[in-house]
Design a protein around this motif. Structure first.
Motif, PDB file in Angstrom:
ATOM      1  N   THR A   1       1.013   4.014  -3.055  1.00 38.30           N
ATOM      2  CA  THR A   1       0.765   5.434  -2.755  1.00 38.30           C
ATOM      3  C   THR A   1       1.937   6.306  -3.196  1.00 38.30           C
ATOM      4  O   THR A   1       1.753   7.381  -3.774  1.00 38.30           O
ATOM      5  CB  THR A   1       0.511   5.615  -1.247  1.00 38.30           C
ATOM      6  OG1 THR A   1      -0.585   4.783  -0.849  1.00 38.30           O
ATOM      7  CG2 THR A   1       0.193   7.070  -0.922  1.00 38.30           C
TER       8      THR A   1
ATOM      9  N   VAL B   1      -1.684   8.329  -4.855  1.00 38.36           N
ATOM     10  CA  VAL B   1      -2.923   8.096  -4.117  1.00 38.36           C
ATOM     11  C   VAL B   1      -2.878   6.705  -3.506  1.00 38.36           C
ATOM     12  O   VAL B   1      -2.191   5.814  -4.018  1.00 38.36           O
ATOM     13  CB  VAL B   1      -4.181   8.216  -5.008  1.00 38.36           C
ATOM     14  CG1 VAL B   1      -4.357   9.632  -5.523  1.00 38.36           C
ATOM     15  CG2 VAL B   1      -4.111   7.231  -6.165  1.00 38.36           C
ATOM     16  N   ALA B   2      -3.604   6.508  -2.422  1.00 40.75           N
ATOM     17  CA  ALA B   2      -3.674   5.203  -1.790  1.00 40.75           C
ATOM     18  C   ALA B   2      -4.498   4.246  -2.657  1.00 40.75           C
ATOM     19  O   ALA B   2      -5.354   4.690  -3.432  1.00 40.75           O
ATOM     20  CB  ALA B   2      -4.306   5.325  -0.405  1.00 40.75           C
TER      21      ALA B   2
ATOM     22  N   SER C   1       0.826  -1.207   0.000  1.00 39.64           N
ATOM     23  CA  SER C   1       0.000   0.000   0.000  1.00 39.64           C
ATOM     24  C   SER C   1       0.860   1.257   0.000  1.00 39.64           C
ATOM     25  O   SER C   1       0.573   2.224  -0.712  1.00 39.64           O
ATOM     26  CB  SER C   1      -0.917  -0.008   1.233  1.00 39.64           C
ATOM     27  OG  SER C   1      -1.750   1.136   1.233  1.00 39.64           O
ATOM     28  N   ARG C   2       1.941   1.252   0.794  1.00 43.53           N
ATOM     29  CA  ARG C   2       2.843   2.419   0.823  1.00 43.53           C
ATOM     30  C   ARG C   2       3.516   2.602  -0.533  1.00 43.53           C
ATOM     31  O   ARG C   2       3.676   3.733  -1.016  1.00 43.53           O
ATOM     32  CB  ARG C   2       3.894   2.250   1.921  1.00 43.53           C
ATOM     33  CG  ARG C   2       3.342   2.334   3.338  1.00 43.53           C
ATOM     34  CD  ARG C   2       4.454   2.508   4.361  1.00 43.53           C
ATOM     35  NE  ARG C   2       5.389   1.390   4.365  1.00 43.53           N
ATOM     36  CZ  ARG C   2       5.233   0.291   5.108  1.00 43.53           C
ATOM     37  NH1 ARG C   2       4.173   0.165   5.893  1.00 43.53           N
ATOM     38  NH2 ARG C   2       6.136  -0.670   5.071  1.00 43.53           N
TER      39      ARG C   2
END
Length: 286
Positions: free
Chosen positions: A270, A275-276, A266-267
């Protein structure tokens, strides 16, 4: 439009008995609506289209194209696409799996992928029309002793014509690659095959029998970006495809792409996309 319950659907372009080659001429003039044509999908083989009449609006990996006849469209098996609109369309479509394509052509197709739709002048349109017409006639002669070999040869003729068309747009200097460009090309081919299992530059350097430092130097000199940058971009592109076109959970997508640690994935997403993952999915509903 509904999402697919699992991963991105793969359209079996032909049938199990077609020997890996399919060709047909299709008219969309009589279709009352888009129906299944609007569903996002990949094809199970390299697919090619000669738009003979009309216009089509397509989305290919988040990029929209208005394609007017006469035009050629090439789809790499990796690319996710869907039809958004069409008007009075007649299209000649053919497809072949890797086993039926000239090995040299497979390398060249990777070199031009992802390809954008290409308009044809009258001379090239006539050439493709005649070649496809012959191929369709050959496809109808299933009882001929050398049926598959002949059809395979003609399909490669069509494929070679398309590759020549795209390569004609290259500048003369592009046909004489420097050593860094050769290395970068080999790296991109390896990346397309192994981006799920290989995430570190050193793994690609080992596959190419190069030092990590030299691989990174070649790639950066040729593209302006590091090996890590290209790995991350390829992973995030696939993540975007799955987020947009499937109902897999975010953890399932991370696992599909080779990440056991969802928080790390996820990091990364992003950082690369700005964006996440959940935000991207919510902003891009089907």
């Amino acid at each position: 439009m509904r999402k697919n319950a699992g991963a991105i659907p793969v359209n079996n372009f032909g049938s199990e008995s077609d020997g890996g080659i399919a060709i047909e001429r299709i008219s969309f003039e009589s279709l009352p609506d888009l129906g299944e044509w609007e569903q996002p999908e990949r094809h199970d083989r390299h697919s090619f289209f000669l738009l003979e009449k009309g216009s089509v609006t397509m989305e290919i990996d988040f990029q929209q194209y208005l394609v007017n006849a006469p035009s050629i469209i090439y789809m790499h098996p990796d690319q996710v696409h869907r039809i958004l609109t069409f008007e009075n369309v007649i299209v000649n479509a053919w497809a072949a799996n890797n086993e039926n394509l000239n090995p040299e052509y497979l390398v060249l197709l990777e070199d031009i992928a992802p390809a954008i739709p290409m308009p044809l002048n009258h001379q090239m349109f006539v050439l493709f029309t005649e070649a496809i017409s012959l191929c369709i006639k050959l496809a109808e002669r299933e009882k001929d002793p050398l049926y598959h070999s002949i059809l395979k040869d003609q399909t490669n003729v069509l494929t070679g014509l398309i590759i020549s068309l795209y390569r004609a747009l290259r500048t003369p200097s592009e046909d004489t690659l420097s050593r860094p460009e050769v290395v970068t090309k080999a790296f991109k081919e390896a990346l397309g095959l192994h981006f799920v299992s290989c995430k570190r530059p050193a793994e690609y350097a080992q596959k190419l029998n190069l030092s990590t430092a030299y691989l990174n130097e070649c790639v950066k000199n040729s593209t302006g970006h590091s090996v890590s940058y290209h790995i991350q971009q390829r992973v995030v592109l696939e993540a975007k495809r799955l987020l947009h076109h499937s109902k897999q959970s975010l953890k399932e997508i991370a696992a599909t792409l080779g990440y056991d640690d969802y928080a790390y994935f996820s990091r990364l997403f992003t950082k690369v996309s700005g964006v996440a993952p959940v935000t991207f999915r919510n902003k891009n509903p089907d």
